[in-house]
Structure formats: C-alpha cells, structure tokens
Design a protein around this motif. Sequence first.
Motif, PDB file in Angstrom:
ATOM      1  N   LEU A 141      53.407 106.468  67.005  1.00 58.10           N
ATOM      2  CA  LEU A 141      52.060 106.942  67.324  1.00 58.10           C
ATOM      3  C   LEU A 141      51.311 107.362  66.061  1.00 58.10           C
ATOM      4  O   LEU A 141      50.090 107.230  65.975  1.00 58.10           O
ATOM      5  N   MET A 142      52.035 107.861  65.087  1.00 60.73           N
ATOM      6  CA  MET A 142      51.414 108.324  63.848  1.00 60.73           C
ATOM      7  C   MET A 142      50.795 107.176  63.055  1.00 60.73           C
ATOM      8  O   MET A 142      49.922 107.399  62.212  1.00 60.73           O
ATOM      9  N   ARG A 143      51.228 105.950  63.323  1.00 60.68           N
ATOM     10  CA  ARG A 143      50.742 104.793  62.570  1.00 60.68           C
ATOM     11  C   ARG A 143      49.675 103.997  63.312  1.00 60.68           C
ATOM     12  O   ARG A 143      49.201 102.975  62.810  1.00 60.68           O
ATOM     13  N   LEU A 144      49.289 104.451  64.500  1.00 56.78           N
ATOM     14  CA  LEU A 144      48.357 103.679  65.304  1.00 56.78           C
ATOM     15  C   LEU A 144      46.932 103.758  64.755  1.00 56.78           C
ATOM     16  O   LEU A 144      46.407 104.841  64.502  1.00 56.78           O
ATOM     17  N   SER A 145      46.306 102.603  64.586  1.00 58.22           N
ATOM     18  CA  SER A 145      44.855 102.560  64.394  1.00 58.22           C
ATOM     19  C   SER A 145      44.189 102.012  65.645  1.00 58.22           C
ATOM     20  O   SER A 145      42.964 102.054  65.761  1.00 58.22           O
ATOM     21  N   CYS A 146      44.976 101.500  66.570  1.00 58.13           N
ATOM     22  CA  CYS A 146      44.462 101.062  67.863  1.00 58.13           C
ATOM     23  C   CYS A 146      43.866 102.271  68.586  1.00 58.13           C
ATOM     24  O   CYS A 146      44.511 103.321  68.696  1.00 58.13           O
ATOM     25  N   PRO A 147      42.636 102.175  69.089  1.00 58.77           N
ATOM     26  CA  PRO A 147      42.072 103.296  69.857  1.00 58.77           C
ATOM     27  C   PRO A 147      43.007 103.673  70.998  1.00 58.77           C
ATOM     28  O   PRO A 147      43.453 102.817  71.759  1.00 58.77           O
ATOM     29  N   THR A 148      43.309 104.961  71.103  1.00 61.73           N
ATOM     30  CA  THR A 148      44.343 105.410  72.031  1.00 61.73           C
ATOM     31  C   THR A 148      43.894 106.643  72.787  1.00 61.73           C
ATOM     32  O   THR A 148      43.357 107.585  72.208  1.00 61.73           O
ATOM     33  N   LEU A 149      44.152 106.630  74.085  1.00 61.70           N
ATOM     34  CA  LEU A 149      43.917 107.782  74.954  1.00 61.70           C
ATOM     35  C   LEU A 149      45.207 108.115  75.681  1.00 61.70           C
ATOM     36  O   LEU A 149      45.840 107.236  76.266  1.00 61.70           O
ATOM     37  N   ILE A 150      45.585 109.385  75.638  1.00 61.17           N
ATOM     38  CA  ILE A 150      46.715 109.879  76.429  1.00 61.17           C
ATOM     39  C   ILE A 150      46.167 110.925  77.389  1.00 61.17           C
ATOM     40  O   ILE A 150      45.493 111.866  76.977  1.00 61.17           O
ATOM     41  N   VAL A 151      46.443 110.727  78.678  1.00 64.12           N
ATOM     42  CA  VAL A 151      46.110 111.730  79.686  1.00 64.12           C
ATOM     43  C   VAL A 151      47.405 112.427  80.066  1.00 64.12           C
ATOM     44  O   VAL A 151      48.345 111.787  80.551  1.00 64.12           O
ATOM     45  N   GLN A 152      47.464 113.720  79.851  1.00 68.74           N
ATOM     46  CA  GLN A 152      48.728 114.455  79.946  1.00 68.74           C
ATOM     47  C   GLN A 152      48.553 115.726  80.764  1.00 68.74           C
ATOM     48  O   GLN A 152      47.545 116.435  80.629  1.00 68.74           O
ATOM     49  N   GLY A 153      49.529 116.010  81.634  1.00 66.94           N
ATOM     50  CA  GLY A 153      49.529 117.285  82.324  1.00 66.94           C
ATOM     51  C   GLY A 153      49.810 118.420  81.357  1.00 66.94           C
ATOM     52  O   GLY A 153      50.682 118.314  80.486  1.00 66.94           O
ATOM     53  N   ALA A 154      49.093 119.514  81.489  1.00 68.83           N
ATOM     54  CA  ALA A 154      49.220 120.621  80.534  1.00 68.83           C
ATOM     55  C   ALA A 154      50.622 121.212  80.506  1.00 68.83           C
ATOM     56  O   ALA A 154      51.039 121.770  79.483  1.00 68.83           O
ATOM     57  N   ARG A 155      51.380 121.086  81.599  1.00 70.32           N
ATOM     58  CA  ARG A 155      52.752 121.608  81.619  1.00 70.32           C
ATOM     59  C   ARG A 155      53.768 120.481  81.854  1.00 70.32           C
ATOM     60  O   ARG A 155      54.855 120.706  82.405  1.00 70.32           O
ATOM     61  N   ASP A 156      53.427 119.290  81.396  1.00 70.22           N
ATOM     62  CA  ASP A 156      54.328 118.139  81.524  1.00 70.22           C
ATOM     63  C   ASP A 156      55.651 118.446  80.824  1.00 70.22           C
ATOM     64  O   ASP A 156      55.662 118.772  79.634  1.00 70.22           O
TER      65      ASP A 156
END
Length: 217
Positions: A141-156
């Motif tokens: 993930l640290m190397r991604l230049s691809c536009p990225t969205l993560i939707v995450q539960g706050a207490r996942d």
Amino acid sequence: MTDFILSGPAAAAHVVLLAHGAGAPVTSGWMETMAEKLGEAGLAVARFNFSYMAARVETGSRRPPPRAEALVPEYEAAVATLGGRLAKGQTLLIGGKSMGGRVASLAAQDLYERGRIGGLVCLGYPFHPRGAPQSLRTAHLMRLSCPTLIVQGARDPFGTREEVAGYGLPAGLRVVWAPDGDHDLKPRRGSGATAAGNMRAAAEAVAAFAAGLPSAR
C-alpha cells in the motif's frame, strides 16, 4: 471464463468490479446490499467469485481460500474479461470486501500503470490478521500511486481507526471511516449509527471517489 453478476445502471460512467471476502460468496447478504447501494449511488457493479468459492458454492466443500497472492492471476483475468466489455468512456474500478479488496490491492498498481483501471476500492481492508496487529499487510500500500479508497469500520478488528492512524499510509490513499463500524461496517446498538446508514454512506463515498477520478484511461 469469469462469470459476473451485474447490477446498477449499465451505462454508468464508472464500473466497480468486486470480489468477496474469504468466507462468503458474492451472493452473501452483505455483498447484495452493497451492490444495491452502489447502484443507487449511480455506479455499475460487477461481482465475481474466485474459483475456490465457486467450487464451494457448487459442491458444498469447505476448502479454505488460497493465499491472497495466489488469487491475483484470477483477479487479473476478471479485469481482462470485464475490461473488454466496457463501453467507450467507462472507467473500471477494482476492489472487494476484505480479502477480495486485498487481492485487488495486490494487482492494482500494475493494472493502473497499464491503463486498465482508474482506481481501487477496498471495503473493510484486512490490515492485519485478527488478533495479530503486529503482522501488517501494508507494505504494498505504501507504494501505490493508483488512486485508492478504503472504507473501514472505526472498530474493525482487522484495523481500527486508532491502529491505522499510526501506519503512515501515503497521502494519496484515502480512508473513510464508518462510525462505530465493525468489519461489516455494522455499529453497536446505541452508538447513534446504523448498519443501513453506514452501508449507504460507504456507497456514496465510493461514488464521490469515482466522480473525482480522471476520465477513462
């Protein structure tokens, strides 16, 4: 050849390809609801099962999933098949729930650099195994230049808001938080949030992310 379940407006400007999590197929209640909400937000959706899950659905076997890395070729094959069906001007986004999003994230950078996709959407990313926060799955993930969205539960339990805040994720990777959500974005009773509201907000976040991408690559 990959079999897809298609939903949402077929002529939408953006098509979202989604794979499932490790334990349930793309016809699970969660995936059905998310596909419905994405369609209501104006996105076309294509869902597919990895071969191990397709075999599980057909035979009832409980064969565990392969390692995420081993599923990347299947995801790339799905992109190749679906990409050939897109109308002119449509942009393909890839992603999935939990493991499906992780597999997509492993394929995303190469596909993006080759102009095959416009972005990556992960719905509940498993930043680490349950109960093992030291075993991070973030290096790529640290190397991604691809536009990225993560939707995450706050207490996942696979990556809480507090944990993710300390990862130093790149600025181009956007994380949207579902209030009090678990791995299915579901909040606890009495939190003030609802599962339906979190699912709807997640779909709207994906639609807004898609709308902000460059035109079809």
